[in-house]
Design a protein around this motif. Structure first.
Motif, PDB file in Angstrom:
ATOM      1  N   THR A 181       5.646   4.443   0.428  1.00 47.96           N
ATOM      2  CA  THR A 181       6.858   3.795   0.923  1.00 47.96           C
ATOM      3  C   THR A 181       7.315   2.727  -0.062  1.00 47.96           C
ATOM      4  OG1 THR A 181       6.222   4.179   3.223  1.00 47.96           O
ATOM      5  CG2 THR A 181       7.898   2.502   2.816  1.00 47.96           C
ATOM      6  N   VAL A 182       8.586   2.757  -0.420  1.00 50.15           N
ATOM      7  CA  VAL A 182       9.158   1.768  -1.332  1.00 50.15           C
ATOM      8  C   VAL A 182       9.445   0.488  -0.552  1.00 50.15           C
ATOM      9  CG1 VAL A 182      11.019   1.259  -2.951  1.00 50.15           C
ATOM     10  CG2 VAL A 182      10.204   3.619  -2.687  1.00 50.15           C
ATOM     11  N   THR A 183       8.835  -0.606  -0.987  1.00 47.50           N
ATOM     12  CA  THR A 183       9.056  -1.917  -0.370  1.00 47.50           C
ATOM     13  C   THR A 183       9.349  -2.941  -1.460  1.00 47.50           C
ATOM     14  OG1 THR A 183       6.758  -2.668  -0.512  1.00 47.50           O
ATOM     15  CG2 THR A 183       7.348  -1.319   1.407  1.00 47.50           C
ATOM     16  N   LYS A 184       9.862  -4.088  -1.065  1.00 48.97           N
ATOM     17  CA  LYS A 184      10.123  -5.142  -2.050  1.00 48.97           C
ATOM     18  C   LYS A 184       8.857  -5.523  -2.802  1.00 48.97           C
ATOM     19  CE  LYS A 184      14.346  -7.533  -0.901  1.00 48.97           C
ATOM     20  NZ  LYS A 184      15.054  -6.796  -1.955  1.00 48.97           N
ATOM     21  N   ASP A 185       7.709  -5.445  -2.132  1.00 46.25           N
ATOM     22  CA  ASP A 185       6.448  -5.868  -2.742  1.00 46.25           C
ATOM     23  C   ASP A 185       5.975  -4.939  -3.855  1.00 46.25           C
ATOM     24  OD1 ASP A 185       6.334  -8.023  -1.034  1.00 46.25           O
ATOM     25  OD2 ASP A 185       5.031  -7.028   0.431  1.00 46.25           O
ATOM     26  N   ASN A 186       6.386  -3.670  -3.838  1.00 40.88           N
ATOM     27  CA  ASN A 186       5.899  -2.768  -4.887  1.00 40.88           C
ATOM     28  C   ASN A 186       6.980  -2.342  -5.884  1.00 40.88           C
ATOM     29  OD1 ASN A 186       7.285  -0.696  -3.458  1.00 40.88           O
ATOM     30  ND2 ASN A 186       5.440  -0.113  -2.330  1.00 40.88           N
TER      31      ASN A 186
END
Length: 444
Positions: free
Chosen positions: A391-396
Motif C-alpha cells: 500500500t502506498v502511504t506518505k511514510d513510504n
C-alpha cells in the motif's frame, strides 16, 4: 570480486518465464542455468519470486540543477530503485537548461557523485543551438529532446526552418514532446474568458486537446519522413494519434517509434473529480476511450516503450488553481507495480511488461549490455513478489515532493530487491548505500 547466486527464481526474459538460477560476479551476470552452485557466492533463495531485468525509464525530470526543492538526482533515483527502475534518462528543462555541452557535463558530474541508478541525460534543442547539437557525442548522450509544444521559454522550438535543420543534422535519436502551442493558447484563452483563472480541472483535456496533440505529432512525423531523422514521440495520449504509428516492422527496423506513460494507461478523465490537479499532466489525461485505445496499441506494438515522465512538484504547488498549478507528478517509485497490477487484472503479460520497460528501451537507445537477463550483461535485476500486497502511504514515498497520485492504492505486488551493476541497492523497503551506478553507454 563479489559473487551472488540467486537460486530458484522465475526469470522473465525475452518472452519466456522459467525457473533458473543466476550467478552474479562483480558487475555482470556471469551464468544463467539450472542448479548452479559456487563455493564463494552469497546465496539468495528466490523461491516464489520473479526476477526481472531492471526497468529503463527513458523520461524523467529529476529537477537538478535549479529546481531541487521539488526533487534532485539523488532523491529521484532512490525512488526509482525502490520501484525497480535501474537506469534513467533525465530531461533538459532544468535551470539552467541542458542546452550546452558545459551544462550537460555538469549534470553528468552531479550524477556520478549522487545517483543511485545508472544514468544518462538528454540534450535540449532550442531555436538557436544547432551548432551545439551537431557536436553531441552519440556514444555518451542518450538523445536529443525537443519541446514542440510547451511553456518552457526558450526550449519551445517553433521556428520551422530551424526545426528542419535540427531534424536533418541531429547525430542522435530525436525525442519530442508534441502538442500544438497555438491550439493550446487559443483553447486556454477561451476557457479563461468563460471561467477566469479558476478553470475546472476537468477542462484540462479540452485545453491540451486531442487536436493539439495530433497536429503536432503528425507534423513531427511528416518532418522525420522528409529528413530521414530517427524520431521517438514521447507520452502519446490520444486514440487518434495511434493512426500515425506502425506495427508492421520490428523495433530495430522502425525509423519512427512511440512511447506511452503510466499515467495515460492508469487514469482517465473520470479521475479528475477525485484527484484534481494532482493528475494534471501535459499532455493531459484524456477520455476512457483514449486510455483503452492506448492500451491496445501497447499490446499491438504500435507503442514501443512504457515510461514515467516522472515530474514532481510540491504538494503546495499542485494544489493551486488550474492556471497556476504546474503539470506533472512523481511516478518512478510505483510504475512497475502499476504495470504488474494490469497483469493481475489479466490485461497484459509479464513478458510484454518486460519487453516495453526493459528490452525495448535498450534496443531503441542502443544501450550497451543492459535491459536483458543475459550472460555478460550488467547485473541490473529486480526481484518481485507478485503475491505480496503493498500500500502506498506518505511514510513510504521516497520522492522529495512527498506525495504520489497512487497514495492510498494497494498494489498486488511488492518490489523485494533491486540490484544495480551486481550490487544490492534496495532490500525489503530499505534503500541501502549507493553502490556504483554507471553512466549509460550507447552502441552507436
Amino acid at each position: 570480486m563479489k559473487k551472488i547466486l540467486i537460486k530458484n527464481a522465475q526469470l522473465v526474459n525475452e518472452g519466456v518465464v522459467q525457473q533458473q538460477d543466476i550467478l552474479i560476479e562483480d558487475t555482470l551476470i556471469s551464468k544463467i542455468g539450472a542448479d548452479l552452485s559456487h563455493p564463494e557466492a552469497y546465496i539468495i533463495d528466490a523461491e516464489g519470486l520473479h526476477l526481472f531485468p531492471g526497468a529503463i525509464d527513458d523520461q524523467v525530470h529529476f529537477r537538478e540543477p535549479g529546481l531541487t526543492h521539488k526533487e534532485d538526482i539523488a532523491t529521484g533515483s532512490r525512488a526509482a530503485v525502490a520501484g525497480g527502475i535501474t537506469s534513467f534518462m533525465e530531461m533538459p528543462n532544468t535551470n539552467p537548461q541542458t542546452t550546452t555541452h558545459e551544462e550537460l557535463q555538469k549534470k553528468f558530474d552531479i550524477a556520478q557523485e549522487t545517483a543511485y541508478a545508472n544514468y544518462s541525460f538528454m540534450f535540449g534543442g532550442t531555436n538557436d543551438n544547432l551548432e551545439e547539437i551537431k557536436k553531441i557525442d552519440p556514444k555518451t548522450t542518450a538523445a536529443l529532446k525537443l519541446f514542440l509544444g510547451s511553456s518552457t521559454g526558450n526550449m519551445l522550438v517553433d521556428d520551422e526552418k530551424v526545426l528542419e535543420q535540427i531534424f536533418t543534422h541531429s547525430p542522435l535519436l530525436i525525442c519530442t514532446h508534441c502538442e500544438d502551442e497555438e491550439t493550446i493558447r487559443e483553447n486556454l484563452a477561451q476557457h479563461i474568458k468563460e471561467y477566469g483563472q479558476d478553470i475546472p480541472i476537468e477542462k484540462h483535456p479540452d485545453i491540451r486537446s486531442a487536436e493539439a496533440c495530433y497536429l503536432s505529432s503528425s507534423s513531427a512525423i511528416k518532418l522525420a519522413k522528409k529528413t530521414g531523422a530517427r524520431l521517438h514521440v514521447f507520452h502519446l495520449s490520444t486514440a487518434k494519434e495511434m493512426e500515425l504509428f506502425d506495427n508492421s516492422l520490428s523495433l530495430r527496423e522502425k525509423q519512427i517509434t512511440a512511447e506511452v506513460c503510466i499515467h495515460h494507461l492508469w487514469f482517465n478523465d473520470t479521475n479528475y473529480g477525485e484527484k484534481g490537479t494532482l493528475i494534471k499532466w501535459n499532455p493531459a489525461v484524456k477520455a476512457k476511450a483514449d486510455q483503452e485505445t492506448l492500451f491496445q496499441a501497447l499490446l499491438d506494438d504500435k507503442l514501443d516503450v512504457i515510461a514515467t515522465d516522472h515530474a514532481p512538484h510540491t504538494l503546495t504547488e499542485k494544489q493551486n488553481s488550474y492556471t497556476k498549478a504546474p503539470s506533472g507528478g512523481p511516478l518512478v517509485q510505483h510504475a512497475f507495480q502499476a504495470m504488474l497490477e494490469f497483469y493481475h487484472q489479466g490485461k497484459i503479460s509479464l513478458e510484454k511488461i518486460v519487453q516495453k520497460m526493459a528490452h525495448n528501451p535498450a534496443i531503441l537507445f542502443d544501450i550497451k549490455s543492459r535491459g536483458y537477463l543475459k550472460e555478460g550483461y550488467k547485473a541490473d535485476l529486480v526481484l518481485i513478489d507478485l503475491n505480496k500486497p503493498y500500500t502506498v502511504t506518505k511514510d513510504n514515498i521516497l520522492s522529495k515532493c512527498g506525495w504520489s497520485p497512487f497514495e492510498g492504492t494497494t498494489f498486488s505486488s511488492t518490489i523485494e530487491k533491486t540490484f544495480i551493476n551486481g550490487t544490492l541497492i534496495y532490500d525489503n523497503g530499505i534503500v541501502l548505500e549507493r553502490g556504483k551506478p554507471e553512466q549509460l553507454r550507447f552502441d552507436r
